[in-house]
Design a protein around this motif. Structure first.
Motif, PDB file in Angstrom:
ATOM      1  N   ALA A  49      30.881-107.476  17.787  1.00 59.97           N
ATOM      2  CA  ALA A  49      31.889-106.998  16.834  1.00 59.97           C
ATOM      3  C   ALA A  49      31.312-105.924  15.920  1.00 59.97           C
ATOM      4  CB  ALA A  49      32.424-108.164  16.010  1.00 59.97           C
ATOM      5  N   PHE A  50      30.057-106.094  15.517  1.00 65.59           N
ATOM      6  CA  PHE A  50      29.419-105.118  14.640  1.00 65.59           C
ATOM      7  C   PHE A  50      29.224-103.792  15.366  1.00 65.59           C
ATOM      8  CE2 PHE A  50      25.776-103.077  12.568  1.00 65.59           C
ATOM      9  CZ  PHE A  50      26.171-103.130  11.237  1.00 65.59           C
ATOM     10  N   VAL A  51      28.816-103.840  16.634  1.00 70.06           N
ATOM     11  CA  VAL A  51      28.667-102.613  17.422  1.00 70.06           C
ATOM     12  C   VAL A  51      30.017-101.916  17.556  1.00 70.06           C
ATOM     13  CG1 VAL A  51      28.155-101.699  19.718  1.00 70.06           C
ATOM     14  CG2 VAL A  51      26.606-103.357  18.666  1.00 70.06           C
ATOM     15  N   PHE A  52      31.070-102.692  17.819  1.00 72.54           N
ATOM     16  CA  PHE A  52      32.404-102.114  17.903  1.00 72.54           C
ATOM     17  C   PHE A  52      32.751-101.387  16.609  1.00 72.54           C
ATOM     18  CE2 PHE A  52      36.887-102.144  16.973  1.00 72.54           C
ATOM     19  CZ  PHE A  52      37.482-101.750  18.150  1.00 72.54           C
ATOM     20  N   ALA A  53      32.492-102.036  15.479  1.00 73.00           N
ATOM     21  CA  ALA A  53      32.839-101.442  14.184  1.00 73.00           C
ATOM     22  C   ALA A  53      32.048-100.167  13.925  1.00 73.00           C
ATOM     23  CB  ALA A  53      32.585-102.458  13.069  1.00 73.00           C
ATOM     24  N   VAL A  54      30.747-100.205  14.169  1.00 73.89           N
ATOM     25  CA  VAL A  54      29.905 -99.043  13.856  1.00 73.89           C
ATOM     26  C   VAL A  54      30.188 -97.894  14.813  1.00 73.89           C
ATOM     27  CG1 VAL A  54      27.532 -98.231  13.555  1.00 73.89           C
ATOM     28  CG2 VAL A  54      28.143-100.530  12.844  1.00 73.89           C
ATOM     29  N   GLN A  55      30.635 -98.199  16.032  1.00 75.14           N
ATOM     30  CA  GLN A  55      30.991 -97.110  16.946  1.00 75.14           C
ATOM     31  C   GLN A  55      32.193 -96.313  16.455  1.00 75.14           C
ATOM     32  OE1 GLN A  55      31.362 -98.006  21.105  1.00 75.14           O
ATOM     33  NE2 GLN A  55      29.196 -98.492  21.340  1.00 75.14           N
ATOM     34  N   LEU A 256      30.418-110.726   9.493  1.00 74.31           N
ATOM     35  CA  LEU A 256      31.781-110.463   9.950  1.00 74.31           C
ATOM     36  C   LEU A 256      32.562-109.673   8.908  1.00 74.31           C
ATOM     37  CD1 LEU A 256      33.997-110.828  12.040  1.00 74.31           C
ATOM     38  CD2 LEU A 256      34.565-113.019  10.960  1.00 74.31           C
ATOM     39  N   VAL A 257      32.414-110.040   7.643  1.00 72.66           N
ATOM     40  CA  VAL A 257      33.096-109.292   6.576  1.00 72.66           C
ATOM     41  C   VAL A 257      32.617-107.844   6.554  1.00 72.66           C
ATOM     42  CG1 VAL A 257      33.349-109.066   4.068  1.00 72.66           C
ATOM     43  CG2 VAL A 257      33.577-111.310   5.144  1.00 72.66           C
ATOM     44  N   SER A 258      31.326-107.637   6.775  1.00 71.63           N
ATOM     45  CA  SER A 258      30.785-106.277   6.805  1.00 71.63           C
ATOM     46  C   SER A 258      31.387-105.479   7.953  1.00 71.63           C
ATOM     47  CB  SER A 258      29.258-106.324   6.944  1.00 71.63           C
ATOM     48  OG  SER A 258      28.665-106.995   5.848  1.00 71.63           O
ATOM     49  N   ALA A 259      31.475-106.096   9.140  1.00 78.60           N
ATOM     50  CA  ALA A 259      32.059-105.412  10.296  1.00 78.60           C
ATOM     51  C   ALA A 259      33.528-105.067  10.037  1.00 78.60           C
ATOM     52  CB  ALA A 259      31.931-106.278  11.546  1.00 78.60           C
ATOM     53  N   LEU A 260      34.268-105.991   9.444  1.00 78.24           N
ATOM     54  CA  LEU A 260      35.671-105.734   9.130  1.00 78.24           C
ATOM     55  C   LEU A 260      35.814-104.596   8.129  1.00 78.24           C
ATOM     56  CD1 LEU A 260      36.935-109.414   8.867  1.00 78.24           C
ATOM     57  CD2 LEU A 260      37.572-107.766  10.627  1.00 78.24           C
ATOM     58  N   ALA A 261      34.939-104.565   7.139  1.00 81.83           N
ATOM     59  CA  ALA A 261      34.993-103.499   6.139  1.00 81.83           C
ATOM     60  C   ALA A 261      34.665-102.143   6.757  1.00 81.83           C
ATOM     61  CB  ALA A 261      34.028-103.808   4.993  1.00 81.83           C
ATOM     62  N   LEU A 262      33.683-102.122   7.637  1.00 84.50           N
ATOM     63  CA  LEU A 262      33.307-100.864   8.289  1.00 84.50           C
ATOM     64  C   LEU A 262      34.445-100.335   9.154  1.00 84.50           C
ATOM     65  CD1 LEU A 262      29.646-101.708   9.376  1.00 84.50           C
ATOM     66  CD2 LEU A 262      30.328-100.086   7.601  1.00 84.50           C
ATOM     67  N   ALA A 263      35.036-101.226   9.953  1.00 84.39           N
ATOM     68  CA  ALA A 263      36.099-100.793  10.867  1.00 84.39           C
ATOM     69  C   ALA A 263      37.411-100.533  10.143  1.00 84.39           C
ATOM     70  CB  ALA A 263      36.311-101.848  11.952  1.00 84.39           C
ATOM     71  N   GLY A 264      37.694-101.312   9.114  1.00 86.19           N
ATOM     72  CA  GLY A 264      38.989-101.208   8.457  1.00 86.19           C
ATOM     73  C   GLY A 264      39.055-100.206   7.330  1.00 86.19           C
ATOM     74  N   PHE A 265      37.894 -99.860   6.762  1.00 85.09           N
ATOM     75  CA  PHE A 265      37.912 -98.954   5.607  1.00 85.09           C
ATOM     76  C   PHE A 265      36.954 -97.774   5.763  1.00 85.09           C
ATOM     77  CE2 PHE A 265      36.237 -97.782   1.372  1.00 85.09           C
ATOM     78  CZ  PHE A 265      37.410 -97.260   0.830  1.00 85.09           C
ATOM     79  N   VAL A 266      35.693 -98.055   5.999  1.00 85.33           N
ATOM     80  CA  VAL A 266      34.705 -96.972   6.074  1.00 85.33           C
ATOM     81  C   VAL A 266      35.021 -96.018   7.213  1.00 85.33           C
ATOM     82  CG1 VAL A 266      32.243 -96.427   6.308  1.00 85.33           C
ATOM     83  CG2 VAL A 266      32.955 -98.475   5.056  1.00 85.33           C
ATOM     84  N   ALA A 318      44.050-101.155  12.972  1.00 84.92           N
ATOM     85  CA  ALA A 318      43.579-101.142  14.361  1.00 84.92           C
ATOM     86  C   ALA A 318      42.094-101.517  14.428  1.00 84.92           C
ATOM     87  CB  ALA A 318      43.808 -99.773  14.983  1.00 84.92           C
ATOM     88  N   GLY A 319      41.305-100.993  13.496  1.00 83.37           N
ATOM     89  CA  GLY A 319      39.895-101.335  13.460  1.00 83.37           C
ATOM     90  C   GLY A 319      39.669-102.809  13.194  1.00 83.37           C
ATOM     91  N   VAL A 320      40.426-103.369  12.259  1.00 85.31           N
ATOM     92  CA  VAL A 320      40.302-104.789  11.947  1.00 85.31           C
ATOM     93  C   VAL A 320      40.683-105.640  13.150  1.00 85.31           C
ATOM     94  CG1 VAL A 320      41.303-106.659  10.563  1.00 85.31           C
ATOM     95  CG2 VAL A 320      40.632-104.529   9.464  1.00 85.31           C
ATOM     96  N   ILE A 321      41.772-105.259  13.834  1.00 81.13           N
ATOM     97  CA  ILE A 321      42.186-105.988  15.038  1.00 81.13           C
ATOM     98  C   ILE A 321      41.092-105.909  16.106  1.00 81.13           C
ATOM     99  CG2 ILE A 321      43.829-106.003  16.957  1.00 81.13           C
ATOM    100  CD1 ILE A 321      45.959-105.033  14.962  1.00 81.13           C
ATOM    101  N   GLY A 322      40.511-104.726  16.262  1.00 84.67           N
ATOM    102  CA  GLY A 322      39.454-104.557  17.252  1.00 84.67           C
ATOM    103  C   GLY A 322      38.262-105.447  16.985  1.00 84.67           C
ATOM    104  N   VAL A 323      37.848-105.524  15.724  1.00 84.01           N
ATOM    105  CA  VAL A 323      36.718-106.391  15.368  1.00 84.01           C
ATOM    106  C   VAL A 323      37.071-107.852  15.655  1.00 84.01           C
ATOM    107  CG1 VAL A 323      35.370-107.307  13.435  1.00 84.01           C
ATOM    108  CG2 VAL A 323      35.704-104.849  13.674  1.00 84.01           C
ATOM    109  N   GLY A 324      38.285-108.256  15.258  1.00 87.46           N
ATOM    110  CA  GLY A 324      38.682-109.638  15.476  1.00 87.46           C
ATOM    111  C   GLY A 324      38.728-110.018  16.939  1.00 87.46           C
ATOM    112  N   VAL A 325      39.333-109.149  17.768  1.00 90.75           N
ATOM    113  CA  VAL A 325      39.423-109.442  19.197  1.00 90.75           C
ATOM    114  C   VAL A 325      38.032-109.456  19.832  1.00 90.75           C
ATOM    115  CG1 VAL A 325      40.279-108.595  21.414  1.00 90.75           C
ATOM    116  CG2 VAL A 325      41.762-108.528  19.404  1.00 90.75           C
ATOM    117  N   THR A 326      37.187-108.504  19.442  1.00 92.93           N
ATOM    118  CA  THR A 326      35.847-108.412  20.034  1.00 92.93           C
ATOM    119  C   THR A 326      35.001-109.626  19.685  1.00 92.93           C
ATOM    120  OG1 THR A 326      35.921-105.994  19.936  1.00 92.93           O
ATOM    121  CG2 THR A 326      33.764-107.008  20.216  1.00 92.93           C
ATOM    122  N   VAL A 327      35.042-110.073  18.421  1.00 90.96           N
ATOM    123  CA  VAL A 327      34.243-111.243  18.045  1.00 90.96           C
ATOM    124  C   VAL A 327      34.775-112.494  18.728  1.00 90.96           C
ATOM    125  CG1 VAL A 327      35.495-111.975  15.946  1.00 90.96           C
ATOM    126  CG2 VAL A 327      33.037-112.322  16.110  1.00 90.96           C
TER     127      VAL A 327
END
Length: 355
Positions: A49-55, A256-266, A318-327
């Motif tokens: 999930a973290f890799v998905f977010a950072v990508q 997980l919160v960090s990944a969600l923040a990266l994908a959903g906001f950053v 969309a980023g938040v959904i992606g992190v959730g589905v991936t994890v």
């Protein structure tokens, strides 16, 4: 470096797909040993999930070009090479099917290039450096930097090899190689920085969770009540297990919160310039053979929620959904692998008793 449909012809794509299937099959077997610890499966799902977010965080490199994390080095060092290949495969599958990022007929090309090659190259370099350098945590971080740096141009060179074997456009291979490796050396610097910073951060708080750091450095310390304390030895009493388990759950939650923040906001502030492959393809004419994505009508295509239209809310969700589905998918896969290992061990034990 997500390769679209149409860049590589059908025979080479099929061969790459077969290689990817073989690599994933071997990884499912090899990951059983790496996931022996009960904390490893959820951690591997978190890494995916973290890799998905950072990508999603494209960073500018040069001349209107951006880059993003490939993640092979990071995953391999954190959870092991076999599990690392599975992590990247899960990420690429989610991106291709849900977000129309990376062709579906090119999925095998992407897994072999971004997953298998980056993991094998980076982890080989990482282990070699760790063996010859002083056994300290700084060595792990520095080795992660070098391994990640080399893995990106290695993946670019491998893509060029596939293009030489099955490219659908008439562009000289030498020009493609020079352009791909040149820009991906720069992207590799970003990959190395992200990998080293992430590995260093995990080492600082939970070094026992870093696969590549096993047996290296000072004794494990846990942060309890805001203070670092020596971790109890596993055999010293039952109190050690609850403390470590609570700490691992807290770490997972923060990750997980960090990944969600990266994908959903950053990610909303990421570079919009084309990435290395897109830039090279446009400049050299490789993209003339590109085909429409089979999932281009997906509700999440292009990392937006189609029902919400364009905009920050759509992209962030969309980023938040992606992190959730991936994890969720990743954790499910890794738990299944671990359970299979436990069943195999149980069967072996029963067989010895019967004998």
């Amino acid at each position: 470096m997500h390769v679209p449909d149409g860049f590589i012809n059908a025979p080479v794509s099929v061969a790459a797909g077969a290689a990817a299937v073989a690599a994933v099959g071997l990884s499912l077997r090899g990951a059983r040993r790496e996931l022996s610890d009960e904390r490893a499966a959820p951690l591997a799902g978190l890494v995916a999930a973290f890799v998905f977010a950072v990508q999603m965080l494209n960073f500018p490199v040069a001349a209107g070009t951006s880059g993003h994390l490939l993640g092979g080095a990071l995953a391999a060092i954190l959870v092991g090479p076999w599990t690392g290949i599975l992590c990247i495969a899960v990420v690429l599958l989610m991106q291709g099917v849900l977000f129309a990022d990376g062709g579906l007929t090119a999925l095998g090309v992407n897994i072999t290039t971004m997953g298998v090659v980056t993991v094998l190259v980076s982890y080989g370099i990482f282990r070699g450096l760790v063996k010859v350098l002083p056994r300290r945590r700084r060595t792990v971080t520095a080795s992660a930097f070098v391994a990640a740096l080399v893995s990106v141009p290695a993946a670019a060179a491998f893509f060029t090899l596939l293009y030489a074997l099955g490219g659908t456009t008439e562009v000289p291979v030498g020009k493609v190689l020079t352009a791909m490796v040149g820009v991906h050396v720069l992207i590799g610097v970003g990959e190395a920085a992200i990998t080293a910073l992430t590995v260093g951060a995990v080492l600082a708080v939970r070094p026992d969770l870093v696969f590549g750091a096993r047996g290296i450095g000072a004794p494990l310390k846990l942060r309890v009540g805001g203070e670092l304390v020596d971790a109890p030895a596993p055999a010293s009493g039952t109190a050690a297990v609850p403390v470590a388990a609570r700490s691992a759950r807290r770490f997972w939650g923060v990750g997980l919160v960090s990944a969600l923040a990266l994908a959903g906001f950053v990610s909303l502030y990421a570079s919009t310039s084309p990435d290395g492959l897109e830039k090279v393809a446009a400049d050299q004419g490789i993209d003339k053979g590109a085909k429409p994505h089979a999932a281009e009508d997906s509700p999440l295509a292009d990392y937006t929620v189609k029902a919400l239209g364009e905009g920050s809310l759509s992209s962030g969700l969309a980023g938040v959904i992606g992190v959730g589905v991936t994890v969720a998918v990743g954790s499910g896969v890794f738990w299944a692998v671990r359970r299979r290992r436990a069943e195999s061990a149980s069967d072996s034990g029963a067989a010895r008793v019967d004998a």
